[in-house]
Each structure stands twice: as structure tokens, then as C-alpha cells.
Design an enzyme around this catalytic site. Structure first.
Site, PDB file in Angstrom:
ATOM      1  N   GLU A 193       0.829  -1.209   0.000  1.00 43.69           N
ATOM      2  CA  GLU A 193       0.000   0.000   0.000  1.00 43.69           C
ATOM      3  C   GLU A 193       0.868   1.266   0.000  1.00 43.69           C
ATOM      4  O   GLU A 193       0.371   2.381   0.145  1.00 43.69           O
ATOM      5  CB  GLU A 193      -0.938  -0.005   1.206  1.00 43.69           C
ATOM      6  CG  GLU A 193      -2.133  -0.917   1.008  1.00 43.69           C
ATOM      7  CD  GLU A 193      -1.756  -2.372   0.790  1.00 43.69           C
ATOM      8  OE1 GLU A 193      -1.017  -2.929   1.629  1.00 43.69           O
ATOM      9  OE2 GLU A 193      -2.143  -2.947  -0.245  1.00 43.69           O
ATOM     10  N   ASN A 277      -0.645  -7.941  -3.862  1.00 47.39           N
ATOM     11  CA  ASN A 277      -1.341  -7.116  -4.854  1.00 47.39           C
ATOM     12  C   ASN A 277      -0.393  -6.185  -5.608  1.00 47.39           C
ATOM     13  O   ASN A 277       0.596  -5.726  -5.054  1.00 47.39           O
ATOM     14  CB  ASN A 277      -2.409  -6.271  -4.165  1.00 47.39           C
ATOM     15  CG  ASN A 277      -1.810  -5.286  -3.171  1.00 47.39           C
ATOM     16  OD1 ASN A 277      -1.334  -5.692  -2.124  1.00 47.39           O
ATOM     17  ND2 ASN A 277      -1.809  -4.002  -3.502  1.00 47.39           N
ATOM     18  N   ASP A 319      -7.632  -5.915  -4.704  1.00 52.38           N
ATOM     19  CA  ASP A 319      -6.674  -6.153  -3.609  1.00 52.38           C
ATOM     20  C   ASP A 319      -6.713  -7.592  -3.115  1.00 52.38           C
ATOM     21  O   ASP A 319      -6.656  -7.848  -1.917  1.00 52.38           O
ATOM     22  CB  ASP A 319      -6.910  -5.172  -2.446  1.00 52.38           C
ATOM     23  CG  ASP A 319      -5.841  -5.312  -1.367  1.00 52.38           C
ATOM     24  OD1 ASP A 319      -4.669  -5.554  -1.712  1.00 52.38           O
ATOM     25  OD2 ASP A 319      -6.169  -5.207  -0.173  1.00 52.38           O
TER      26      ASP A 319
END
Lengths: 600, 600
Positions: A193, A277, A319
């Protein structure tokens, strides 16, 4: 480091350590059911124990035998190790390590508390979790939040060596347990992220010297992919199989992090793990398949060279990290013993592969709610062979930026996240802690700044239907790809499981219950409410002739980030936290270990 | 406040509350063994339960039934209340209150978390402890660290009223539980180490209106002493009995704080409690007897008027606070029923008085180590009647400022501190958690600044002999003034006790063990290691036909301030922390409740 006095008894015990000081002794240790020497239980990640003092018949007599508070709040993932009468216990940030003497009132033999810059905490996406320790060569290995890998003398807690594996100022952190296989210790990296490009790195257990590093994406020299010999679904991947599936330089901030559990097959000398991801969560910003995010990897232990790789979710739009554990169970399929790899992916499909070559054998939904794809195409002659067939309605790519795609199942946290499943050879079934959660997903454009969140989507998560359960504990037949039985849980089952030769599966719940169920039927035979919600993994060991079952409680992690970070509304945290409506009525923060045994 | 959803079941339960909403119902509630409606168990502070499902015969079948983490670290003193199937649980600063539904998985019915200025924390002398809640008039009373007394609706947790009882910027804090007797709620004040002048204050439970306040020292109008009718050892105290024993205005910063447990005799309508040390700890700075510090008080509940007062340690030279609980046990002495008051003082003497008039019946050492005084003079014709006969060698006054007086027993933390003892009417004995610790004490001159520490001595504490135990759990005959049996504990027993009609005494240890022993012999019949060291008080209740025993664990308080505040060397905290050598090998921080029941 805060070193405590050693008890005299430990000096005696220490002799045992020197005897077990060679890393390849792990091969033996991991087969000794009295020990729990690997964070995964064994090399194969079966999380199966042949101990059978506790059985379906007598488990109702189970009771807590002792407990230990870790002194740390927030989410406690992972499980302790037990090696020769000593328990090694970790905590979330600040990543304290305790060595407890199981033969003397679980006294603290030593305590290690690293000094870490607390600025790492805000770069940890989903609570300050740490998933545990590894053991090998007489050392205890800790992957600190700040990516420092430290080797501690198992006898004294003294630092033998340490290396810096990443840079928190760029969003790189460690949450996964290190893994020791043979003479190397393996660590991954977290930070998908934050646009971190994932890699797996091998260090020599002896001295911490870098052996090799393999990236999840980039040129072949980075990924250690051999264009001609590395295969995907049986075919060579060809030159630059990764960067050819990205636009421009996006692969350099492309995610594919590696924060899950790793497995090892000593016969094949291959290690197995998954990549996460692609970054960002906004699919429009990264056209292409985004290889090799969302993939299962088979790498040579000594060199890191990739034998095969399989991408489960090309061009992820939800995700659905592929980091969940690879369970190396040997199964009879069609009358023949197959070296399978079984993997329960975040995307809601359970994959069974031939781990010798990456052949896809089974791919079926293990949560009935899964709706984003109709199926995985199993037609070898098809152009889309091995790929999920995406339902347009749930394609956040097709719906586009700033459009809220509603009702996607599973939610971003997957039908299962890192909480590991287990395999029981007696029943031939897998025991899987699952989430039963859906979401609305709205991607938006973001720009990259090193060390800053690079998410690119907002989420709201909720049960598949109003007021339904958000978790199931299931038994899974990986040969047929079918649920055998399923136990409803009010909340996601976010605890790792263990099964035993006593006919039992153990798992924990977010409310804080440790549960034992019958492997064959799922019937609940025992439960006890530990001090806080359980996101740790249940383990079992034997000491002094008695079988124990142990679990960390301490609500937090992605499942409990709302509680852990003191958020009171949904959407205040990363991803939504509002899906576990009512969880705060059951539990509060607090890290402690509860150890169970049969009541005399 | 963070109010959670109420379960539907609670709405039904709420009807029970309205029925019990009158404060004088406490008289009934406190006699109902199923409940634990007062922080002291009952008005008399007996901490005795007539429950007898758990007995000496079956206590080996005891096991934890459930547990609950409070979400707060540091020292957890006190015990929960249980009223009609709801448990009310408190924490140290920030003083969270939980209402748990005992009939529905101990779910959180409501949670109250006050907003307090954290600047109160450094003015708390001995960790951030809070000793619990009181109940009355359908309200739960919390005395916050910042001295705010808040009344919460027991059904909803909504604030009914709140008052400010003191000023933390002057060193005034609250650590004690409030006490509800009849129609009033009583609160004390802490801060003897900050020159706070102690007082006890009564507020009306209905609306929080001030009923009266009585100071420990000052003019008669402040102390509510009647020169002619208030007696000390049978004689009227005379005019200004307090300020006449101080030099100048020192009494205004003279200590005598009131942070212990209070008792109430409804027949006499008198409340009983003790006052703490005079300020400073340097005796040279405050010539005189320093009345009425270090005293036992008997006050009229409605008016606060003092019936009698007895000073145990005139002109304290060792910080022997007189705040420990007053146990209102009726005992047969010489063939006649006497309304006694029994008090185990920090100074190492156990006092038995006639509580109707303050007559001193017995004063004997309850720890063999006590050496600062040879005895309490019991000769009524003597000029020193009722006073301890101080041994010159251990007089820090005589040895003077900047001189280290060595080997004084007990240490400043006393032969017992606030951890409450209990009385068992079946054996007629008292069960007392004790410290077995000595000290070096060096007074020095200090000047007073409001809100700053005003201690005036340094301490070092240690066992009476090298490597001996620092705690004993004893059975005491308060008629004869003799120890009946004594169990050694490696560390001070800093947990309150409870005894039952099942023939058992329960207490906790600093290592974290909950123990059950035979009342008659002291034989240990059960122990379990809770998550952290125990400084809480054991209590017992019945729910759904089953008897439970519950205790808070969470190392800290004065006993564990070294651990709680992260100190690693002795003398870093207030008073020394080095006396519990080795305690850090047993336990780490963490607050949780463990509830025990007989294993089915």
C-alpha cells in the site's frame, strides 16, 4: 536489550542446544511432535501434530494450564515456538521476544527488546502485527517491523548478527515471520500500500550474509526468472515476462509484496510462497497483467532461481493479495500419490497444483459468496486457461475510476487472509479459517511519493447479507474442490488452525474463544474465552509428558484495526473496519498467551 | 464516552435495576452472597462469602471459566462488582469502566472512558492504579485519577452527575474506590507525597451534592472534631487537638491522606477509615505528634462528626501510612461478644479495638521482622499508653537529616499496604496478605511547591535477610494477637483476599498465581498462573447457580512500579523498587480479569 538472570537449570538445558545447533537438524526437529520449531509447524505448512493425548473423547476436560501477558497491546498474530522445553514468544511492535522456561513456572529466561524508530508504526498498513519467530542453528530469528532481521542466541538472547532488509522511510516494513529452511533464513517485505516492490531474500543463518534476493517484478535478472526454463502452466515464460506486462516504469512501484508464510520441500529443494497485490489499488493506473503480482512461486532454495510461477489474479482490481500460505500436502488423486500444493487465496478460490511443475489441478470457490469471477478457466485449450473469468459487473477496471463498484465478494481482506489453514493426513481434509465478507470498491487516481500511502481506492466492507455471519470455519476436500462441512462464526475466523492425531481441529475467534472441533463433523467440543480477540495461530506441543495447546490472544490486525487503533467509525482506517459490527461488544485490547492442557 | 449497542437481553435485566434503585437496598445487597455489590464485599470489610459450592474437597477441580482483557497496561488494583448478573469492571488510568453481561458471554453492555488530562499521571506517586467502583441508587460510582467523582447510570453508562473532589495541579489525585453507605458516597484523597492535606468527603448519591467534608488535620471546624465529645483512648481530645501538635502552618501541607478502604457499621451509624503519613517524610521538618495523621477514625455517617480517633504512629518517621482497611468483625472475647475493629497497620502492628468507643484491646506485631518499636504500650496508667515504644537505633528523627538509618523493619510499604485482609467467621481468624521487607531510610530537607513532590527521604528496600522471601500469607488471631499459621511467598503478597464458607482463602501473588488455601492449615490446594502479576483483590459471586472466583491481574502499583514504569534499577522510582529482585523473571505488564469456576 534487557537481559535477565539465567536460572541454573538453563545451563543444563543449554547442552541440548549445542547438540541441535546445526540448521539441518530442523529437518528432524520439525518431525518431532513435541516441538513446535517452525512458525508454520513444519516445512510443509501442514500445521498438523501427531500428538494425541487430547482427543475428541476427552477434550471437554481441557482447561487453561497457565497464561502469560506479553506487556504489549494491539494485534497479536503468529504463535510461539517450543524447542526443548523453552518457549519463544514474540509481540507486535515493539517486537519484544521472551524465552520462557517451560520446566520452571514458565519463568522468563531472557527478554529481548529491540530499539526501533517508532516512525515505522504509521507506515504499517494493517496494525503493528508481527507473525513470529524462526529457529535454526541455535539462533532465534526476529524480523523487526523496521525490516531489521536479527539473529539471537537461543540460549542467552544475545544478538549474534543483524541485517537491514529494507527501508521504512520508503514504506518497507516487516510483519511476516522469518523462515529457516536448511542453512538459510528467508524474509519477505510488506508495503504494497506504499508502492513497495516485493522481494524475497535469503540470508545465511550462520552469519547473515546475503545469499540471494528475488523480486516479484522487474527484469529477469531481478526476478531470477529463467525465460527458457521457468514455466507458467507448463510453458516457458519467455523473456522479461514481468516487465512486458506493465506500462512504463510502474513495475518499480508495483507491489507484489511477500508477507505471507513460506513452505519448503526438501526433496525438490524448492521453496513456495505467494506475492501480493499490484500497486496501486486503482487498476486503471497499471494496465496489463502486472506479473508477477498475485502469483504462486516455486524457487530453488540455494539459488532463488524460479522453477515455475502461476498468477492467480492477473491485473488485480480488488486487492486480492496472493500471499496466503502454500500447504505442501501429498495426496492420493486418481489412485496416485501427488505432491500437491494447496492454497486458499484471498480471491476466494482454493487452488490445488502439482508442486513439482505448477500444473493446475483444481481451482474452486471455498466461500459460496464469491461472485467477482464465475470460475477459473480449466480448459487447457482455452486462451484464458488458468485465468479467472471476471464478471463485468464487479470489474472495478471496467466500471472505472471514481465509480463505486458495489457488492463485490469477497471483500479486499479475502475469503481468507494470512490466517493459515491446516491439513490433516488422517482425514485427508484441509481446515480453513475463512471470511464471509463483501465490499464496495471505488478506485481513484493517486500519485506516488516514497513513504506515503499509495492506495488508490476506498472500501466499505459488510456481510454478504444484512446481519449474517461474517466467518466460517470449513473442512475442504482439495481433490474435489468441495466444502465438506462448514461452521458458522459470527465474525471472520482470523486465527490460524492446527489439527491433531487426536481427531481435533483448533482455532480461535475474534471474540476471543479458543475452540476445538471434531475433524470429521465440525462439532464443537470445547471452547474457552481468552482475554482478548484471537488473531494468532493455535499450536500444540508436549512437555513433561503432557500435551498442551497454546494460542496468543490480542485483538487487532486488519480484522481488528478499528479496535487496535481506537477508531470508532467505519472507513476511518485503511479499508473499512465497520464490517465487524458488534465486535467491540465482545473484546478489548491486550496481548496474552493462554496455554491449555487436560485438567488432571 | 464510547457507548455501545445494548443487547436486547439487557432491557429485561434493567427491570431488576429499577427495583434495586434505592441506596438503602445496599444493606440487603451486601448480605446476598451471590452479589459483590461493594468494593469491600460488605459494609464491614469482612471480605467473607457464605458461598460454598467450591470447597476444600473440590477446589482442585477449579479452572478458569473465562477471561477478559481490560485494554490497559500497568497496575490493576481492586476488584469488579457483580450486581444482578452484570459485572462492573474498572481499569487504572485512563479509568475505563466496563459493564459485562454475565448471562450472555460476558459481552460488553456499555463502556465508559473518561477524558482526563494526562498531566495527572506524573502526580500519582505509586503507579496509575484505581481500586474500583461503588454501586448505589442504580448508579456506578467512579473516582477518576483526576479526582472527578462520576456517577454513571448502571443500566446505560450515561453520566448522571459528576463533581470535582480535588485539584491534581496541587498533587491531589484519586486512587481509592469510592464507598457508598446508605444514601451517601464517600471519597478520599491521595497525595501525601505532594503535601496534600487529607480529607474524607461525603456526597449525596442522588445528586452529588456535598454533604460534609472532614479533614485529617487542622482546626476543629475542619476536622469535625468535637473537643469535648470526641475521644481518643477514652478521653476527650480537647480543643484543637490537631493543630496543637504541629509547628506553625505545617499542618496545611501535612498529609494524612485518605486513600484506603472504608467500613460502615449501620447499627452505630459510624464509618471507619485511616489517615496516612504526615508530610514530609523528613520528621525533623514537622516536630510534634502530627495529629491526626496515622490515625483510625470513627465518624458519624450523616454529619461527619468524629466519635473517636486513635493515632497509631505519632510523629511518623518511616512513612507508615495508617490507611489500611478497618475490619468490623464481631468477636467473642472473654466470653462476651465485642464489636471489634481489626486493623493491620503499615507499621507492622495489628490492632484490635472496641469500635463502639475506640478502646484498644490488642496491638501485636503480625510480622516477626518488625523492629522499629518494641511494642505498643498497653499500660493504661502509663504516660505513653497506646503509643509504640520506638527503638532509638531505628529512629530516623533521632539519627537526623542526611543520615541513613539502616535496617528498619518493616520498610515504608509496611508489613501490609492497601491490599485488604479478610475475616472468616467460621474460624474466627483473619487472613492477611503481608510484606516481609526492611529498609534504609535517609531523611533530607525539602521545600514545598504546590504540585511538586514533597517527599523528603530516600529509601532502599530489601528482604530481612539476603535471599529470603519477601512475603507471607498469614492467619491471624486478633483476640490473642498471634499468628496461627504463615505461608511463605517469594514476593510480597500484594493482593486482597477473600474467604468462603467452603473453608477456603483465596489470594494472588506478584508472579501472577491465583491461590486457594485451606483456612485451617494454610495448605495450598490450588494455583493457576494468570497472565500477569496480581495486585488486585480476589472476589467471589454466584451466577446461574454456579460459584465463581474472579481476580484482576496486571503487575504494577507500588509493588510493581519498577515494571510498570519501565525502571530497571532500584531507587529510580519513588521509594525503592529493587526489593523484588527477580520479579521481572516471572511476569510482564497487562491487565486482565480471570474468572474461575469448578470444571464440569
Amino acid at each position: 536489550m534487557h537481559k535477565l538472570l539465567l536460572s541454573t537449570s538453563f545451563a543444563v538445558l543449554a547442552l541440548g542446544f549445542s547438540g541441535a545447533a546445526r540448521a539441518d537438524d530442523l529437518l528432524t526437529l520439525q518431525k518431532d511432535a513435541k516441538q513446535w520449531a517452525l512458525p508454520t509447524g513444519d516445512y510443509a505448512n501442514l500445521r498438523y501434530s501427531s500428538l494425541k493425548q487430547i482427543t475428541t473423547e476427552n477434550v471437554s476436560k481441557l482447561a487453561p494450564a497457565w497464561s502469560f501477558s506479553t506487556g504489549v497491546l494491539r494485534g497479536h498474530e503468529g504463535a510461539p515456538l517450543v524447542i526443548n522445553g523453552v518457549m519463544y514468544l514474540h509481540t507486535p511492535f515493539p517486537n519484544v521476544v521472551y524465552a520462557l522456561d517451560l520446566n520452571h513456572e514458565s519463568k522468563i529466561l531472557w527478554k529481548y527488546e529491540p530499539k526501533q524508530d517508532p516512525s515505522v508504526v504509521p507506515v504499517m498498513c494493517c496494525d503493528t502485527v508481527n507473525r513470529g519467530l524462526a529457529y535454526g542453528d541455535g539462533k532465534i530469528f526476529l524480523a523487526q517491523a523496521d525490516t531489521t532481521l536479527v539473529a539471537l542466541d537461543a540460549k542467552t538472547g544475545a544478538v549474534a548478527w543483524s541485517v537491514k532488509n529494507g527501508d521504512p522511510s520508503k514504506g518497507q516494513t516487516s510483519t511476516a515471520a522469518p523462515h529457516v529452511f536448511k542453512d538459510k533464513v528467508f524474509v519477505g517485505i510488506a508495503g504494497g500500500e506504499f508502492g513497495v516492490r516485493g522481494h524475497i531474500t535469503a540470508y545465511n543463518v550462520k552469519d547473515g550474509k546475503l545469499a540471494w534476493r528475488g523480486y516479484s517484478m522487474g527484469p529477469d535478472s531481478d526476478t531470477l526468472i529463467d525465460p527458457e526454463h521457468t514455466t507458467a502452466l507448463g510453458k516457458p515464460v519467455g523473456k522479461d515476462s514481468s516487465i512486458s506486462t506493465w506500462q512504463g516504469d510502474q513495475w518499480q512501484i508495483g507491489g507484489g509484496t511477500t508477507w505471507g508464510w513460506y513452505s519448503y520441500d526438501p526433496e525438490l529443494n524448492q521453496i513456495f510462497y505467494g506475492s501480493g497485490n499490484p500497486s496501486t489499488w486503482n487498476p486503471k493506473q497499471r494496465p496489463g497483467d502486472n506479473k508477477w503480482s498475485m502469483s504462486i512461486w516455486s524457487r530453488d532454495l540455494d539459488t532463488g532461481k524460479v522453477k515455475w510461477v502461476y498468477q492467480m489474479t492477473p491485473h488485480d482490481e480488488w486487492d486480492y493479495d496472493g500471499i496466503n500460505e502454500m500447504i505442501l500436502a501429498d495426496q492420493d488423486i486418481g489412485g496416485k500419490k501427488v505432491k500437491t500444493l494447496v492454497h486458499f487465496d484471498r480471491n476466494g478460490f482454493a487452488y490445488t497444483l502439482d508442486r513439482t511443475n505448477g500444473e493446475l489441478l483444481v481451482a474452486e470457490k471455498y466461500d459460496p459468496a464469491v461472485n467477482w469471477a464465475t470460475k477459473v478457466d480449466m480448459d487447457k485449450s482455452s486462451k484464458t486457461y488458468g485465468r479467472p473469468l471476471v464478471v463485468d459487473k464487479y470489474s472495478t477496471e471496467k466500471n472505472g475510476e471514481d465509480t463505486n463498484t458495489k457488492g463485490v465478494c469477497p471483500a479486499a481482506l479475502g475469503s481468507k487472509d494470512e490466517q493459515p489453514a491446516s491439513f490433516n493426513p488422517d482425514t485427508g481434509l484441509f481446515y480453513v479459517p475463512t471470511n464471509h465478507v463483501c465490499m464496495d470498491y471505488e478506485p481513484f487516481r493517486v500519485s506516488y511519493t516514497a513513504g506515503q500511502p499509495y492506495v488508490g481506492a476506498t472500501l466499505e466492507m459488510y456481510p454478504p447479507a444484512p446481519d449474517t455471519n461474517t466467518g466460517n470455519f470449513i473442512a475442504w476436500d482439495a481433490r474435489a474442490g468441495k466444502i465438506v462441512w462448514s461452521n458458522k462464526e459470527p465474525f471472520s475466523v482470523w486465527s490460524g488452525t492446527v489439527t491433531t492425531a487426536g481427531g481435533l481441529a483448533f482455532y480461535g475467534t475474534l471474540e476471543g474463544y479458543l475452540k476445538a472441533v471434531d475433524l470429521k463433523t465440525g462439532k464443537e467440543l470445547y471452547k474457552y474465552k481468552t482475554p482478548s480477540g484471537i488473531i494468532g495461530n493455535v499450536m500444540t506441543y508436549e512437555n513433561g509428558g503432557k500435551q498442551y495447546v497454546a494460542v496468543l490472544s490480542g485483538i487487532g490486525g486488519w480484522a481488528g484495526i478499528g479496535l487496535a487503533a481506537g477508531l470508532s467509525k467505519s472507513n476511518e482506517g485503511l479499508g473499512a473496519v465497520g464490517n465487524y459490527k458488534g465486535l467491540a461488544e465482545y473484546t478489548a485490547l491486550g496481548g496474552s498467551l493462554t496455554v491449555f492442557g487436560l485438567k488432571d
